[in-house]
Design a protein around this motif. Structure first.
Motif, PDB file in Angstrom:
ATOM      1  N   VAL A  41     -29.590  36.259  29.401  1.00 22.60           N
ATOM      2  CA  VAL A  41     -29.215  35.815  30.750  1.00 22.60           C
ATOM      3  C   VAL A  41     -27.785  35.287  30.748  1.00 22.60           C
ATOM      4  N   PHE A  87     -25.375  36.122  28.732  1.00 22.57           N
ATOM      5  CA  PHE A  87     -24.464  37.257  28.582  1.00 22.57           C
ATOM      6  C   PHE A  87     -24.328  38.013  29.906  1.00 22.57           C
ATOM      7  N   CYS A  88     -25.475  38.224  30.544  1.00 25.01           N
ATOM      8  CA  CYS A  88     -25.485  38.955  31.813  1.00 25.01           C
ATOM      9  C   CYS A  88     -24.655  38.217  32.861  1.00 25.01           C
ATOM     10  N   MET A  89     -24.835  36.880  32.878  1.00 19.16           N
ATOM     11  CA  MET A  89     -24.137  36.071  33.872  1.00 19.16           C
ATOM     12  C   MET A  89     -22.641  36.008  33.594  1.00 19.16           C
ATOM     13  N   PHE A 122     -20.760  38.392  31.524  1.00 19.54           N
ATOM     14  CA  PHE A 122     -20.012  39.640  31.331  1.00 19.54           C
ATOM     15  C   PHE A 122     -20.466  40.807  32.190  1.00 19.54           C
ATOM     16  N   VAL A 123     -21.646  40.701  32.804  1.00 20.53           N
ATOM     17  CA  VAL A 123     -22.153  41.870  33.526  1.00 20.53           C
ATOM     18  C   VAL A 123     -22.096  41.658  35.036  1.00 20.53           C
ATOM     19  N   TRP A 124     -22.711  40.576  35.480  1.00 22.80           N
ATOM     20  CA  TRP A 124     -22.855  40.405  36.939  1.00 22.80           C
ATOM     21  C   TRP A 124     -21.520  40.243  37.671  1.00 22.80           C
ATOM     22  N   PRO A 164     -18.191  40.992  37.060  1.00 22.09           N
ATOM     23  CA  PRO A 164     -17.251  42.105  37.244  1.00 22.09           C
ATOM     24  C   PRO A 164     -17.786  43.185  38.169  1.00 22.09           C
ATOM     25  N   ILE A 165     -19.074  43.497  38.041  1.00 21.45           N
ATOM     26  CA  ILE A 165     -19.611  44.592  38.856  1.00 21.45           C
ATOM     27  C   ILE A 165     -19.683  44.169  40.320  1.00 21.45           C
ATOM     28  N   THR A 166     -20.152  42.937  40.574  1.00 18.88           N
ATOM     29  CA  THR A 166     -20.209  42.519  41.982  1.00 18.88           C
ATOM     30  C   THR A 166     -18.801  42.409  42.567  1.00 18.88           C
ATOM     31  N   ALA A 196     -16.266  44.296  41.714  1.00 22.61           N
ATOM     32  CA  ALA A 196     -15.844  45.671  42.011  1.00 22.61           C
ATOM     33  C   ALA A 196     -16.513  46.159  43.290  1.00 22.61           C
ATOM     34  N   LEU A 197     -17.784  45.827  43.436  1.00 18.00           N
ATOM     35  CA  LEU A 197     -18.515  46.256  44.645  1.00 18.00           C
ATOM     36  C   LEU A 197     -17.886  45.644  45.893  1.00 18.00           C
ATOM     37  N   ALA A 245     -14.854  44.502  46.208  1.00 16.26           N
ATOM     38  CA  ALA A 245     -13.513  45.052  46.431  1.00 16.26           C
ATOM     39  C   ALA A 245     -13.607  46.425  47.086  1.00 16.26           C
ATOM     40  N   ARG A 246     -14.570  47.237  46.607  1.00 17.62           N
ATOM     41  CA  ARG A 246     -14.705  48.569  47.208  1.00 17.62           C
ATOM     42  C   ARG A 246     -15.132  48.457  48.658  1.00 17.62           C
ATOM     43  N   GLN A 270     -12.172  47.657  50.589  1.00  8.28           N
ATOM     44  CA  GLN A 270     -11.294  48.834  50.695  1.00  8.28           C
ATOM     45  C   GLN A 270     -11.798  49.781  51.774  1.00  8.28           C
TER      46      GLN A 270
END
Lengths: 156, 287
Positions: free
Chosen positions: A18, A20-22, A24-26, A28-30, A32-33, A35-36, A39
């Motif tokens: 959890v 690690f997920c909090m 390094f994973v959650w 950056p992806i959110t 990017a989402l 930001a897209r 855009q």
């Protein structure tokens, strides 16, 4: 199926996953989402704006075209009016000129007529004198009667 | 069947035994060779199969997701990124739907739980004798490949969730508020002992039901796979009856496997959703 230390191992593993997920994973992806999403929203908005601007430009261009047409029609009408005026003026001028020429010609004719009369008068007097001379040559001296002839000429 | 010689009971028992590492009877450290030996090891033993499979699957999930996260672009996403984003948005939507407070920890917990439990459950769809046979060939006696059929694994996760429920209840409501929630409802204050018992059971039931539901479903599913696999045991004698049994084993495991795809996804989703709901309740100031 015995409860043993696997429980603790699993709990620790879960905690680490959890974390690690909090970390390094959650995020950056959110990010990017998000930001897209922004855009796309911006793109749509600018597209809408462009469409609006195009509409405005089309409206303005038709306005300009319309105005130009109106102006052209005005100019043509003005030119026609001016053309008619010019023709009228020319006619007027021609008439005046014609009258002047006619007047001049008349005066010349009169002058010519009076000159012809003068000449005719002189010729008639000469002819009369020549006739009289012929008649009187036999009887009268021409030199003696010159003053009579002159007064006769003046009285014609 | 792992061996012709063993009986159905032995076959089932064999499949339900974890590979346990701990202090053996004679005082040395090693793997238990019988279920009885594993039992004797007591609490300080480790189910190596559950632990390793859970570790590998969790690491695989995080590796794939972290790789996508590192190269995440805001432009047109690649296939893998698309897939990861799809799962992420699915989790995000369900968390937003059932969690009303603001806590950056909850969504990653939900994602980890869902993906990890799904992958662990997915091991149930591997052919039942596949991994144990390979393990046996490598000299390992037991290998239970589905970690979620091990109560240690499900309780390990639900205990962490329980700890978080307690932590956030105390943090948001304060000790007094949390106690009031346990003691002064549903009946009036006069019935405090009754309320305490009722709400206490309610509180304890959360992690217990969370763990037992997942464990029970996966254990039962695994059990049915084992029973279906037993039908083919009669293949030893070449008769029409055994051929029919063998055929029905194939058909039944196919049918149950397809149905199980639904169950493993559903169980992962339920575990995740209930965790989010429990954490949301921990964040609610009053009822």
């Amino acid at each position: 199926m015995n409860i043993n230390a696997t429980l603790i191992a699993q709990a620790i593993m879960f905690g680490l996953f959890v974390w690690f997920c909090m970390r390094f994973v959650w995020p950056p992806i959110t990010a990017a989402l998000a930001a897209r999403q922004k855009q796309i929203a911006d793109g749509l908005a600018s597209g809408e704006r462009g469409r609006h601007e195009l509409e405005l430009a089309a409206k303005r261009s038709s306005e300009v075209l319309h105005e130009a047409k109106q102006r052209a029609a005005e100019i043509v009408a003005q030119a026609e009016k001016r053309g008619i005026a010019v023709i009228e003026e020319a006619k007027e001028q021609a008439k005046v000129e014609g009258n002047r020429i006619i007047t001049g010609a008349r005066a010349e004719i009169e002058q010519e007529v009076s000159r012809a009369k003068e000449q005719l008068r002189e010729n008639v007097a000469k002819l009369a004198v020549a006739g009289a001379e012929q008649i009187l040559r036999r009887e009268v001296d021409a030199k003696a009667h010159a003053d009579i002839l002159a007064s006769l000429k003046g009285g014609l | 069947m792992s061996s012709e010689a063993i009986s159905s009971t032995e076959y089932i028992k064999h499949h339900l035994q974890n590979l346990t590492y701990g202090r053996l009877h004679d005082g040395t450290l090693g793997f238990a060779h019988t279920p009885e030996e594993a039992k004797e090891m007591g609490f300080w033993a480790l189910n190596v199969d559950s632990f390793l499979v859970a570790l590998v699957l969790g690491a695989l999930f995080l590796f794939v997701f972290a790789r996508v996260a590192r190269s995440a672009t805001t432009g047109v996403p690649s296939g893998l990124q698309n897939f990861v984003e799809w799962i992420l948005e699915f989790i995000d939507t369900s968390v937003r739907g059932s969690f009303s407070a603001r806590n950056p920890l909850v969504a990653p917990i939900a994602l980890t739980l869902f993906a990890w439990i799904f992958l662990m459950n997915l091991m149930d769809l591997l052919p039942i004798d596949f991994i144990p046979l390979i393990a046996q060939a490598m000299g390992v006696h037991y290998f239970k490949v589905v970690p979620t059929t091990d109560p240690n694994v499900t309780f390990g996760m639900s205990i962490v969730v329980f700890g978080l429920i307690l932590y956030y209840s105390l943090k948001v409501k304060g000790a007094g508020g949390f106690f009031a929630e346990l003691a002064f409802q549903p009946l009036p204050k006069a019935a405090m002992p009754f309320n305490l018992v009722l709400e206490g059971v309610n509180l304890i039931a959360k992690p217990v039901s969370l763990a037992l539901r997942l464990f029970g479903n996966m254990y039962a599913g695994e059990m049915i796979f084992i029973l279906i696999a037993l039908m083919g045991a009669t293949w030893a004698s070449a008769s029409i009856g055994s051929a029919v049994m063998f055929g029905s084993q194939i058909l039944l495991s196919l049918g149950w496997g397809i149905f199980h795809i639904l169950i493993i996804t559903l169980q992962a989703f339920i575990f995740m959703t209930l965790t989010v709901v429990y954490l949301d309740m921990a964040h609610q100031e009053h009822h």
